[in-house]
Design a protein around this motif. Structure first.
Motif, mmCIF file in Angstrom:
data_model
loop_
_atom_site.group_PDB
_atom_site.id
_atom_site.type_symbol
_atom_site.label_atom_id
_atom_site.label_comp_id
_atom_site.label_asym_id
_atom_site.label_seq_id
_atom_site.Cartn_x
_atom_site.Cartn_y
_atom_site.Cartn_z
ATOM 1 N N CYS A 108 36.992 32.295 45.821
ATOM 2 C CA CYS A 108 37.384 32.599 44.693
ATOM 3 C C CYS A 108 37.546 31.540 43.663
ATOM 4 O O CYS A 108 38.123 30.481 43.918
ATOM 5 C CB CYS A 108 38.580 33.612 44.726
ATOM 6 N N LEU A 109 36.747 31.479 42.299
ATOM 7 C CA LEU A 109 37.004 30.524 41.454
ATOM 8 C C LEU A 109 37.849 30.794 40.374
ATOM 9 O O LEU A 109 37.959 30.061 39.287
ATOM 10 C CB LEU A 109 35.581 30.385 40.864
ATOM 11 N N LYS B 282 35.342 37.464 40.890
ATOM 12 C CA LYS B 282 35.825 36.365 41.602
ATOM 13 C C LYS B 282 35.274 35.149 40.994
ATOM 14 O O LYS B 282 35.785 34.018 41.139
ATOM 15 C CB LYS B 282 35.487 36.400 43.186
ATOM 16 N N GLU B 283 33.982 35.120 40.512
ATOM 17 C CA GLU B 283 33.327 33.870 39.942
ATOM 18 C C GLU B 283 33.510 33.709 38.538
ATOM 19 O O GLU B 283 32.969 32.895 38.000
ATOM 20 C CB GLU B 283 31.717 33.809 40.287
ATOM 21 N N ASP C 62 32.872 34.606 49.924
ATOM 22 C CA ASP C 62 32.622 33.334 49.186
ATOM 23 C C ASP C 62 34.095 33.072 48.544
ATOM 24 O O ASP C 62 34.804 33.954 48.288
ATOM 25 C CB ASP C 62 31.794 33.371 48.054
ATOM 26 N N GLN D 242 32.384 40.068 43.641
ATOM 27 C CA GLN D 242 31.926 38.787 43.728
ATOM 28 C C GLN D 242 31.998 38.084 42.428
ATOM 29 O O GLN D 242 32.216 36.833 41.946
ATOM 30 C CB GLN D 242 30.593 38.545 44.628
ATOM 31 N N MET D 243 31.153 38.985 41.487
ATOM 32 C CA MET D 243 30.999 38.727 40.108
ATOM 33 C C MET D 243 32.589 38.305 39.534
ATOM 34 O O MET D 243 32.834 37.357 38.744
ATOM 35 C CB MET D 243 30.594 39.585 39.221
ATOM 36 N N LYS E 279 32.492 36.065 36.309
ATOM 37 C CA LYS E 279 31.608 36.472 35.454
ATOM 38 C C LYS E 279 31.787 37.992 35.171
ATOM 39 O O LYS E 279 30.769 38.880 35.151
ATOM 40 C CB LYS E 279 30.351 36.180 36.129
ATOM 41 N N THR F 56 41.058 37.231 46.553
ATOM 42 C CA THR F 56 40.136 37.857 47.817
ATOM 43 C C THR F 56 40.765 38.691 48.270
ATOM 44 O O THR F 56 40.158 39.861 48.814
ATOM 45 C CB THR F 56 39.959 36.444 48.747
#
Length: 218
Positions: free
Chosen positions: A67-68, A124-125, A65, A121-122, A127, A103
């Protein structure tokens, strides 16, 4: 062992046998003649089913996914949460590989075993702080149901692996859902150790979240 605990253990043993035969019984089928233990049996089956994901060979090993967060924010989260020291980060970002995006760095840390795919993933979001629940560090998500989510976690002081069940955030304002979750926690707390039972070891409220701590069956 109480009569109720004996009954739950017997029903779970029956479920284990039916699963081995390729046709696992539902909680409703198991409790048809004993509806008073349905909630406790449902909770146990939810945990057992979730933990079966631990041995799933098809679980993803990479983060695909987008990256934010920026590479700088990603690095700051790694350091803040204790995944990497400042020196580790310096080596990771100035060495031959020069991980200049989140990433790529996340993939390398997964490969090294520093992060799980879920943790990466957390982060990258944005969180990352949600990975910390009191004394527990979330490692992976094992399953999600209508009432709650089950996570693999580690007690950061005792270095003990456990399973955490959390009431879903979208159900926290539902008085009925919270009451049912607490009833399930109380029912499981009355069940002693048994080879066919997932043992509940603690229950608490952390940052407004209802949390049930259970042994991890791997």
């Amino acid at each position: 062992m109480t009569e109720e605990a004996d009954l739950i253990a017997e029903l779970l043993e029956k479920w284990t046998e039916s699963r081995e035969q390729g046709r696992p019984l539902s909680a409703e089928e198991l409790c048809r003649d004993n509806p008073e233990v349905l909630a406790a049996v449902q909770e146990q089956l939810s945990m057992l089913s979730a933990m079966a994901w631990l041995n799933d060979p098809d679980l993803p090993e990479t983060v695909d996914d987008p990256c934010l967060v920026s590479i700088q924010e990603f690095q700051e989260s790694l350091q803040e949460l204790g995944f990497l020291t400042k020196d580790d980060l310096l080596k990771a970002t100035t060495g031959p590989a020069n991980w200049d995006n989140s990433t790529a760095l996340a993939e390398e840390l997964i490969r090294l075993g520093t992060l799980t795919t879920f943790q990466a993933q957390m982060l990258k979001e944005g969180k990352g702080r949600q990975l910390i629940l009191g004394n527990y560090l979330l490692l992976d998500i094992l399953g999600t149901g209508g009432m709650g989510q089950v996570f693999k976690a580690r007690h950061t002081t005792l270095n003990r692996l456990v399973a955490l069940k959390l009431l879903r955030e979208d159900r926290l304002q539902d008085i009925g859902a919270v009451a049912r979750f607490k009833r399930e926690m109380a029912a499981l707390g009355r069940v002693p150790a048994n080879p066919h039972v997932v043992l509940a070891t603690d229950a608490m409220c952390i940052n407004g979240l209802q949390v049930l701590v259970m042994e991890l069956c791997e």
